[in-house]
Design an enzyme around this catalytic site. Structure first.
Site, PDB file in Angstrom:
ATOM      1  N   LYS A  80       0.857  -1.185   0.000  1.00 15.07           N
ATOM      2  CA  LYS A  80       0.000   0.000   0.000  1.00 15.07           C
ATOM      3  C   LYS A  80       0.887   1.227   0.000  1.00 15.07           C
ATOM      4  O   LYS A  80       2.033   1.161   0.471  1.00 15.07           O
ATOM      5  CB  LYS A  80      -0.854   0.025   1.277  1.00 15.07           C
ATOM      6  CG  LYS A  80      -2.150   0.764   1.138  1.00 15.07           C
ATOM      7  CD  LYS A  80      -3.222  -0.131   0.536  1.00 15.07           C
ATOM      8  CE  LYS A  80      -4.554   0.547   0.410  1.00 15.07           C
ATOM      9  NZ  LYS A  80      -5.591  -0.348  -0.081  1.00 15.07           N
ATOM     10  N   GLY A 182     -24.378   2.367  -3.373  1.00 13.10           N
ATOM     11  CA  GLY A 182     -23.363   3.067  -4.154  1.00 13.10           C
ATOM     12  C   GLY A 182     -22.930   2.219  -5.331  1.00 13.10           C
ATOM     13  O   GLY A 182     -23.705   1.424  -5.881  1.00 13.10           O
ATOM     14  N   VAL A 184     -21.036  -0.418  -5.628  1.00 13.63           N
ATOM     15  CA  VAL A 184     -21.165  -1.872  -5.488  1.00 13.63           C
ATOM     16  C   VAL A 184     -22.604  -2.269  -5.168  1.00 13.63           C
ATOM     17  O   VAL A 184     -23.175  -3.158  -5.814  1.00 13.63           O
ATOM     18  CB  VAL A 184     -20.219  -2.417  -4.382  1.00 13.63           C
ATOM     19  CG1 VAL A 184     -20.370  -3.927  -4.258  1.00 13.63           C
ATOM     20  CG2 VAL A 184     -18.770  -2.063  -4.668  1.00 13.63           C
TER      21      VAL A 184
HETATM   22  P1  NAD Z   1     -19.752   4.192  -2.690  1.00 13.01           P
HETATM   23  O1  NAD Z   1     -19.180   5.378  -1.991  1.00 13.01           O
HETATM   24  O2  NAD Z   1     -20.010   4.250  -4.153  1.00 13.01           O
HETATM   25  O3  NAD Z   1     -21.145   3.788  -1.980  1.00 13.01           O
HETATM   26  C1  NAD Z   1     -21.367   3.801  -0.603  1.00 13.01           C
HETATM   27  C2  NAD Z   1     -22.877   4.046  -0.404  1.00 13.01           C
HETATM   28  O4  NAD Z   1     -23.174   3.894   0.971  1.00 13.01           O
HETATM   29  C3  NAD Z   1     -23.310   5.463  -0.811  1.00 13.01           C
HETATM   30  O5  NAD Z   1     -24.469   5.393  -1.621  1.00 13.01           O
HETATM   31  C4  NAD Z   1     -23.609   6.126   0.542  1.00 13.01           C
HETATM   32  O6  NAD Z   1     -24.635   7.105   0.448  1.00 13.01           O
HETATM   33  C5  NAD Z   1     -24.061   4.934   1.358  1.00 13.01           C
HETATM   34  N1  NAD Z   1     -23.970   5.099   2.798  1.00 13.01           N
HETATM   35  C6  NAD Z   1     -23.017   5.711   3.516  1.00 13.01           C
HETATM   36  N2  NAD Z   1     -23.291   5.631   4.838  1.00 13.01           N
HETATM   37  C7  NAD Z   1     -24.438   4.927   4.949  1.00 13.01           C
HETATM   38  C8  NAD Z   1     -25.222   4.491   6.045  1.00 13.01           C
HETATM   39  N3  NAD Z   1     -24.900   4.768   7.306  1.00 13.01           N
HETATM   40  N4  NAD Z   1     -26.333   3.766   5.794  1.00 13.01           N
HETATM   41  C9  NAD Z   1     -26.693   3.474   4.522  1.00 13.01           C
HETATM   42  N5  NAD Z   1     -25.986   3.864   3.437  1.00 13.01           N
HETATM   43  C10 NAD Z   1     -24.882   4.572   3.651  1.00 13.01           C
HETATM   44  O7  NAD Z   1     -18.790   2.981  -2.330  1.00 13.01           O
HETATM   45  P2  NAD Z   1     -18.666   1.566  -3.080  1.00 13.01           P
HETATM   46  O8  NAD Z   1     -17.565   1.625  -4.073  1.00 13.01           O
HETATM   47  O9  NAD Z   1     -20.018   1.091  -3.476  1.00 13.01           O
HETATM   48  O10 NAD Z   1     -18.113   0.659  -1.885  1.00 13.01           O
HETATM   49  C11 NAD Z   1     -18.961   0.260  -0.821  1.00 13.01           C
HETATM   50  C12 NAD Z   1     -18.104  -0.390   0.266  1.00 13.01           C
HETATM   51  O11 NAD Z   1     -17.426  -1.499  -0.283  1.00 13.01           O
HETATM   52  C13 NAD Z   1     -17.033   0.509   0.866  1.00 13.01           C
HETATM   53  O12 NAD Z   1     -16.859   0.161   2.219  1.00 13.01           O
HETATM   54  C14 NAD Z   1     -15.784   0.137   0.070  1.00 13.01           C
HETATM   55  O13 NAD Z   1     -14.603   0.381   0.804  1.00 13.01           O
HETATM   56  C15 NAD Z   1     -16.012  -1.347  -0.113  1.00 13.01           C
HETATM   57  N6  NAD Z   1     -15.329  -1.920  -1.275  1.00 13.01           N
HETATM   58  C16 NAD Z   1     -15.552  -1.414  -2.523  1.00 13.01           C
HETATM   59  C17 NAD Z   1     -14.905  -1.979  -3.623  1.00 13.01           C
HETATM   60  C18 NAD Z   1     -15.122  -1.463  -5.021  1.00 13.01           C
HETATM   61  O14 NAD Z   1     -14.720  -2.129  -5.978  1.00 13.01           O
HETATM   62  N7  NAD Z   1     -15.768  -0.296  -5.206  1.00 13.01           N
HETATM   63  C19 NAD Z   1     -14.030  -3.065  -3.437  1.00 13.01           C
HETATM   64  C20 NAD Z   1     -13.845  -3.590  -2.150  1.00 13.01           C
HETATM   65  C21 NAD Z   1     -14.503  -2.997  -1.080  1.00 13.01           C
END
Ligand code: NAD
Length: 363
Positions: A80, A182, A184
């Site tokens: 990282k 979001g 995912v």
């Molecule tokens: P994103 O920021 O696109 O989506 C997160 C969503 O969660 C947003 O719509 C936000 O409004 C919502 N949110 C935030 N707080 C909330 C709450 N208290 N209650 C309900 N909804 C809430 O992020 P993402 O890329 O979809 O990733 C989601 C999670 O998965 C994160 O923790 C990220 O670290 C993890 N992750 C993502 C990936 C990837 O490929 N994008 C890979 C591994 C892990």
């Protein structure tokens, strides 16, 4: 605690402090364990309060990447970068070129891409200095939005969870509660609805709830109410730390499987889920689709292979659930054990000496 003591405690191989003053770069590259191959891991940019916080973060995050790589069957080690700076103010072409030079100086021992605080386009500047990059914008050779593969892998993982608690992996008629719509969460919802699951969703952003409601027949609930939804699987796809002493007593699910990183506030919460008989899919195993996708960019990206490997998350989780049952240990410990077994087994192979390339006239 001194740096060497910290590194010894976490098993780190190398910390590289990078300072390029004219470019304003202050960064630390953490290389945790390269038993499986060169280290890979994103670049996080964050305005740390002090140097110790940056060191602590890079040690923790790079160690986590070793586990994620090992559990996903990737032939990469954990690494990282943390860049000490404010992503809203301190980004510049020269900063990312300087970072690219430091990455290049490691000669392929470390490969990086985006993480919290950095975006694919930031690395276009870095690509002028190094080829050891992943997740560039597609027009620069990157493999594209990795949340596609993450969501696909989480869907397969949820099927493994459902099979563990019901004996059948089909999601038809099963109830799933999705927290976070979001990148995912919204894509995961597509897979769940396509398979005939009954889904309850929530998001703190009402526009996202409205958008998915227009596309899929789903129930919705207030963001705090999602923990109490009676369901087969609770899928946290928003924040870390959501499995804690406040939320666990509220849960009415049989299993937990979602995309969020660091779902367990502390290890003891994984122990508690085990005591309660709630099957927990360890986060770094079920959400490895994005890592699988970018790791497949070397040497040449093939989407079919990335998706096939993400589909195998189903089998990884079944193995972990089996270890958990056989050893009588929580699933997060079973995942760590699986990681340790792979690292130990392949460390033996790495000990075989490969002769160096002979000198030629061209040298
Ligand atoms: P994103 O920021 O696109 O989506 C997160 C969503 O969660 C947003 O719509 C936000 O409004 C919502 N949110 C935030 N707080 C909330 C709450 N208290 N209650 C309900 N909804 C809430 O992020 P993402 O890329 O979809 O990733 C989601 C999670 O998965 C994160 O923790 C990220 O670290 C993890 N992750 C993502 C990936 C990837 O490929 N994008 C890979 C591994 C892990």
């Amino acid at each position: 605690m001194g740096l060497f003591e910290l590194m010894t405690r976490s098993g780190h191989e190398q910390l590289v402090f990078c300072a390029t003053r004219p470019a304003g770069l202050r960064a630390i590259i953490g290389i945790h364990d390269t038993t499986l191959g060169p280290a890979i891991g994103g670049t996080r940019m964050y305005p740390y309060a002090c140097q110790d916080d940056a060191v602590e973060d890079v040690l923790r995050l790079s160690q986590g990447m070793t586990a994620k790589c090992a559990a996903s069957g990737s032939n990469f080690g954990g690494g990282k970068v943390v860049v000490w700076g404010d992503p809203n103010q301190d980004k510049s072409e020269e900063l990312f070129r300087a970072l690219g030079l430091h990455v290049q100086s490691l000669g392929g021992r470390f490969i990086t891409g985006t993480d919290v605080g950095t975006a694919a386009y930031d690395f276009v500047a870095a690509s002028a200095e190094t080829g050891y990059l992943v997740a560039l914008p597609e027009e620069y050779g990157g493999s594209g939005d990795s949340s596609v593969t993450t969501a696909f892998g989480v869907w397969k993982g949820i099927k493994a969870c459902v099979e563990e608690v019901t004996g059948d992996p089909s999601l038809r008629g099963r109830t799933i509660a999705v927290q976070g719509l979001g990148k995912v969460g919204a894509k995961l919802l597509g897979y769940l609805c396509q398979e005939g699951a009954r889904v309850t969703v929530t998001d703190i952003d009402p526009a996202r709830v409205r958008a998915v409601g227009a596309e899929h027949a789903v129930e919705t609930c207030a963001s705090d109410a999602i923990y109490e939804v009676p369901c087969d699987v609770f899928a946290p796809c928003a924040l870390g730390g959501v499995l804690n002493h406040k939320t666990i007593p509220l849960l009415r699910c049989k299993a937990i499987g979602g995309a969020a990183n660091n779902q367990l506030a502390e290890d003891r919460h994984g122990d508690r889920l085990h005591e309660l008989g709630i099957v927990y899919a360890p986060d770094y195993v079920i959400n490895a689709g994005g890592l699988i996708q970018v790791s497949e960019e070397f040497p040449r990206f093939r989407r079919e292979r990335a998706m096939a490997r993400a589909a195998a998350i189903y089998h990884r989780l079944k193995e972990i659930f089996a270890i958990s049952r056989q050893e009588g240990i929580p699933t997060y410990k079973a995942a760590d054990l699986m990681v340790k077994r792979r690292l130990d087994a392949l460390a033996g192979v790495a000990r075989i000496h490969v002769p160096v390339r002979p000198r030629t006239d061209a040298d």
